[in-house]
Design a protein around this motif. Structure first.
Motif, PDB file in Angstrom:
ATOM      1  N   GLY A 233       0.790  -1.237   0.000  1.00  0.00           N
ATOM      2  CA  GLY A 233       0.000   0.000   0.000  1.00  0.00           C
ATOM      3  C   GLY A 233       0.817   1.278   0.000  1.00  0.00           C
ATOM      4  O   GLY A 233       0.311   2.339   0.383  1.00  0.00           O
ATOM      5  N   LYS A 234       2.042   1.218  -0.483  1.00  0.00           N
ATOM      6  CA  LYS A 234       2.915   2.415  -0.472  1.00  0.00           C
ATOM      7  C   LYS A 234       2.342   3.540  -1.339  1.00  0.00           C
ATOM      8  O   LYS A 234       2.248   4.696  -0.900  1.00  0.00           O
ATOM      9  N   THR A 235       1.968   3.185  -2.558  1.00  0.00           N
ATOM     10  CA  THR A 235       1.420   4.207  -3.463  1.00  0.00           C
ATOM     11  C   THR A 235       0.101   4.747  -2.910  1.00  0.00           C
ATOM     12  O   THR A 235      -0.142   5.963  -2.916  1.00  0.00           O
ATOM     13  N   SER A 236      -0.718   3.858  -2.392  1.00  0.00           N
ATOM     14  CA  SER A 236      -2.007   4.274  -1.824  1.00  0.00           C
ATOM     15  C   SER A 236      -1.797   5.231  -0.655  1.00  0.00           C
ATOM     16  O   SER A 236      -2.536   6.208  -0.490  1.00  0.00           O
ATOM     17  N   PHE A 237      -0.804   4.944   0.155  1.00  0.00           N
ATOM     18  CA  PHE A 237      -0.500   5.766   1.319  1.00  0.00           C
ATOM     19  C   PHE A 237      -0.101   7.182   0.890  1.00  0.00           C
ATOM     20  O   PHE A 237      -0.556   8.173   1.457  1.00  0.00           O
ATOM     21  N   LEU A 238       0.728   7.236  -0.141  1.00  0.00           N
ATOM     22  CA  LEU A 238       1.185   8.544  -0.637  1.00  0.00           C
ATOM     23  C   LEU A 238       0.031   9.318  -1.277  1.00  0.00           C
ATOM     24  O   LEU A 238      -0.114  10.521  -1.063  1.00  0.00           O
ATOM     25  N   PHE A 239      -0.793   8.625  -2.047  1.00  0.00           N
ATOM     26  CA  PHE A 239      -1.942   9.299  -2.662  1.00  0.00           C
ATOM     27  C   PHE A 239      -2.909   9.808  -1.601  1.00  0.00           C
ATOM     28  O   PHE A 239      -3.480  10.887  -1.737  1.00  0.00           O
ATOM     29  N   ARG A 240      -3.108   9.018  -0.567  1.00  0.00           N
ATOM     30  CA  ARG A 240      -4.001   9.460   0.506  1.00  0.00           C
ATOM     31  C   ARG A 240      -3.433  10.726   1.150  1.00  0.00           C
ATOM     32  O   ARG A 240      -4.158  11.697   1.390  1.00  0.00           O
ATOM     33  N   TYR A 241      -2.146  10.730   1.395  1.00  0.00           N
ATOM     34  CA  TYR A 241      -1.532  11.880   2.063  1.00  0.00           C
ATOM     35  C   TYR A 241      -1.511  13.113   1.155  1.00  0.00           C
ATOM     36  O   TYR A 241      -1.902  14.205   1.572  1.00  0.00           O
ATOM     37  N   ALA A 242      -1.085  12.925  -0.091  1.00  0.00           N
ATOM     38  CA  ALA A 242      -0.873  14.079  -0.964  1.00  0.00           C
ATOM     39  C   ALA A 242      -2.155  14.564  -1.634  1.00  0.00           C
ATOM     40  O   ALA A 242      -2.327  15.766  -1.851  1.00  0.00           O
ATOM     41  N   ASP A 243      -3.049  13.646  -1.947  1.00  0.00           N
ATOM     42  CA  ASP A 243      -4.245  14.015  -2.727  1.00  0.00           C
ATOM     43  C   ASP A 243      -5.551  13.709  -2.009  1.00  0.00           C
ATOM     44  O   ASP A 243      -6.619  13.970  -2.561  1.00  0.00           O
ATOM     45  N   ASP A 244      -5.452  13.075  -0.852  1.00  0.00           N
ATOM     46  CA  ASP A 244      -6.630  12.578  -0.131  1.00  0.00           C
ATOM     47  C   ASP A 244      -7.520  11.734  -1.042  1.00  0.00           C
ATOM     48  O   ASP A 244      -8.741  11.899  -1.086  1.00  0.00           O
ATOM     49  N   SER A 245      -6.871  10.819  -1.783  1.00  0.00           N
ATOM     50  CA  SER A 245      -7.634   9.923  -2.656  1.00  0.00           C
ATOM     51  C   SER A 245      -7.239   8.469  -2.376  1.00  0.00           C
ATOM     52  O   SER A 245      -6.172   8.200  -1.809  1.00  0.00           O
ATOM     53  N   PHE A 246      -8.131   7.559  -2.752  1.00  0.00           N
ATOM     54  CA  PHE A 246      -7.841   6.131  -2.597  1.00  0.00           C
ATOM     55  C   PHE A 246      -8.567   5.367  -3.683  1.00  0.00           C
ATOM     56  O   PHE A 246      -9.706   5.671  -4.015  1.00  0.00           O
ATOM     57  N   THR A 247      -7.874   4.379  -4.254  1.00  0.00           N
ATOM     58  CA  THR A 247      -8.543   3.497  -5.209  1.00  0.00           C
ATOM     59  C   THR A 247      -8.234   2.052  -4.827  1.00  0.00           C
ATOM     60  O   THR A 247      -7.115   1.758  -4.383  1.00  0.00           O
ATOM     61  N   SER A 248      -9.223   1.174  -5.003  1.00  0.00           N
ATOM     62  CA  SER A 248      -8.984  -0.225  -4.645  1.00  0.00           C
ATOM     63  C   SER A 248      -8.285  -0.982  -5.777  1.00  0.00           C
ATOM     64  O   SER A 248      -7.846  -2.111  -5.596  1.00  0.00           O
ATOM     65  N   ALA A 249      -8.162  -0.342  -6.945  1.00  0.00           N
ATOM     66  CA  ALA A 249      -7.433  -0.984  -8.050  1.00  0.00           C
ATOM     67  C   ALA A 249      -5.948  -1.040  -7.705  1.00  0.00           C
ATOM     68  O   ALA A 249      -5.415  -0.121  -7.096  1.00  0.00           O
ATOM     69  N   PHE A 250      -5.303  -2.135  -8.082  1.00  0.00           N
ATOM     70  CA  PHE A 250      -3.869  -2.275  -7.804  1.00  0.00           C
ATOM     71  C   PHE A 250      -3.088  -2.081  -9.096  1.00  0.00           C
ATOM     72  O   PHE A 250      -3.160  -2.906 -10.005  1.00  0.00           O
ATOM     73  N   VAL A 251      -2.358  -0.975  -9.163  1.00  0.00           N
ATOM     74  CA  VAL A 251      -1.455  -0.724 -10.291  1.00  0.00           C
ATOM     75  C   VAL A 251      -0.050  -0.674  -9.703  1.00  0.00           C
ATOM     76  O   VAL A 251       0.348   0.314  -9.080  1.00  0.00           O
ATOM     77  N   SER A 252       0.676  -1.773  -9.875  1.00  0.00           N
ATOM     78  CA  SER A 252       1.991  -1.889  -9.261  1.00  0.00           C
ATOM     79  C   SER A 252       2.937  -0.826  -9.838  1.00  0.00           C
ATOM     80  O   SER A 252       2.972  -0.592 -11.041  1.00  0.00           O
ATOM     81  N   THR A 253       3.679  -0.183  -8.953  1.00  0.00           N
ATOM     82  CA  THR A 253       4.582   0.893  -9.376  1.00  0.00           C
ATOM     83  C   THR A 253       5.742   0.330 -10.193  1.00  0.00           C
ATOM     84  O   THR A 253       6.315  -0.701  -9.855  1.00  0.00           O
ATOM     85  N   VAL A 254       6.064   1.044 -11.249  1.00  0.00           N
ATOM     86  CA  VAL A 254       7.206   0.673 -12.092  1.00  0.00           C
ATOM     87  C   VAL A 254       8.369   1.583 -11.706  1.00  0.00           C
ATOM     88  O   VAL A 254       8.293   2.798 -11.889  1.00  0.00           O
ATOM     89  N   GLY A 255       9.403   0.997 -11.141  1.00  0.00           N
ATOM     90  CA  GLY A 255      10.591   1.792 -10.788  1.00  0.00           C
ATOM     91  C   GLY A 255      10.352   2.688  -9.598  1.00  0.00           C
ATOM     92  O   GLY A 255      10.258   2.228  -8.470  1.00  0.00           O
ATOM     93  N   ILE A 256      10.250   3.968  -9.847  1.00  0.00           N
ATOM     94  CA  ILE A 256      10.137   4.928  -8.745  1.00  0.00           C
ATOM     95  C   ILE A 256       9.363   6.158  -9.207  1.00  0.00           C
ATOM     96  O   ILE A 256       9.346   6.470 -10.397  1.00  0.00           O
ATOM     97  N   ASP A 257       8.734   6.811  -8.290  1.00  0.00           N
ATOM     98  CA  ASP A 257       7.880   7.958  -8.596  1.00  0.00           C
ATOM     99  C   ASP A 257       7.952   8.900  -7.395  1.00  0.00           C
ATOM    100  O   ASP A 257       8.449   8.508  -6.340  1.00  0.00           O
ATOM    101  N   PHE A 258       7.425  10.081  -7.517  1.00  0.00           N
ATOM    102  CA  PHE A 258       7.455  10.958  -6.339  1.00  0.00           C
ATOM    103  C   PHE A 258       6.338  11.985  -6.378  1.00  0.00           C
ATOM    104  O   PHE A 258       5.747  12.251  -7.417  1.00  0.00           O
ATOM    105  N   LYS A 259       6.091  12.545  -5.217  1.00  0.00           N
ATOM    106  CA  LYS A 259       5.184  13.681  -5.086  1.00  0.00           C
ATOM    107  C   LYS A 259       5.840  14.696  -4.155  1.00  0.00           C
ATOM    108  O   LYS A 259       6.743  14.340  -3.386  1.00  0.00           O
ATOM    109  N   VAL A 260       5.357  15.906  -4.241  1.00  0.00           N
ATOM    110  CA  VAL A 260       5.885  16.969  -3.389  1.00  0.00           C
ATOM    111  C   VAL A 260       4.747  17.521  -2.549  1.00  0.00           C
ATOM    112  O   VAL A 260       3.642  17.709  -3.051  1.00  0.00           O
TER     113      VAL A 260
END
Ligand code: GTP
Ligand code: MG
Length: 220
Positions: free
Chosen positions: A34-61
């Motif tokens: 749930g790493k990506t979900s955790f970041l999206f919740r924090y940065a965008d206050d959003s959540f999706t139950s779909a699982f799209v596995s992260t490719v490599g690395i990504d970031f938000k500010v």
């Protein structure tokens, strides 16, 4: 989310230079915890139950105010899949803080925590601060890892510990705020400038991996 190599124009907030400190943070742990979900919740206050596995690395500010300081967080979301390990560990250098995440309903992800801790020790700065996060605490009926086991392991590793849920928005903000606070505490203990910290006043550019492009969905 934009990739680190994306050449799209940086949004205004991400490019905003009006901050006192910049902290580079990484979220690590097995795939699907749930790493990506955790970041999206924090940065965008959003959540999706779909699982799209992260490719490599990504970031938000995201920029936060703590102790009357404006702290810009550059939060790197790493892929948990083994095949990306060489890429992701290259980003550990200069990180001030880590969220090491497992899934309370997945024993394998908890068993892997020790290995992730070793990766931090191997590839990051010695004083990097770490919080162990047991995610998906909304799945109480499917719980495999008792809270006590998480706490005990965190104590053994010298990390702080939270259980959280990206889905139900439990302890997400608190985890990031605590990580910022313990980084600040560590900084105050030391008079030396710390790797990975950029003071905007002194233009200390120790943050070598500063991205050339920013995430689309910045929520400063
Ligand atoms: P990789 O990118 O492969 O490393 O995975 P990840 O750790 O980024 O996992 P991701 O955030 O993509 O989430 C994996 C799955 O778990 C998705 O289907 C999410 O919807 C789900 N999930 C994430 N967080 C939670 C949570 O707190 N509770 C529940 N019930 N499901 C969650
Ligand atoms: Mg992911």
């Amino acid at each position: 989310m934009a990739s680190a190599n994306d050449t799209r124009q940086a949004p205004k907030d991400a490019a905003d230079q009006n901050f006192d400190y910049m902290f580079k943070l990484l979220i690590i742990g097995n795939s699907s915890v749930g790493k990506t979900s955790f970041l999206f919740r924090y940065a965008d206050d959003s959540f999706t139950s779909a699982f799209v596995s992260t490719v490599g690395i990504d970031f938000k500010v995201k920029t936060v105010y703590r102790n009357e300081k404006r702290v810009k967080l550059q939060i790197w979301d790493t892929a948990g899949q083994e095949r990306y390990r060489t890429i992701t560990t290259a980003y550990y250098r200069g990180a001030m803080g880590f969220l090491l995440m497992y899934d309370i309903s997945n024993q394998e992800s908890f068993s892997a925590v020790q290995d992730w801790a070793t990766q931090i020790k191997t590839y990051s700065w010695d004083n990097a601060q770490v919080i162990l996060v047991g995610n998906k605490c909304d799945l109480e009926d499917d719980r495999i890892v008792p809270t006590e086991d998480g706490k005990r392991l965190a104590d053994e590793l010298g990390f702080e510990f939270f259980e959280a849920s990206a889905k139900d928005n439990i302890n997400v903000k608190q985890v990031f705020e605590r990580l910022v606070d313990i980084i600040c505490e560590k900084m105050n203990e030391s008079l030396d400038p710390s790797p990975g910290t950029t003071s905007n006043n002194h233009k200390n550019t120790a943050l070598n991996e500063t991205p050339t492009a920013q995430s689309n969905s910045c929520s400063c």
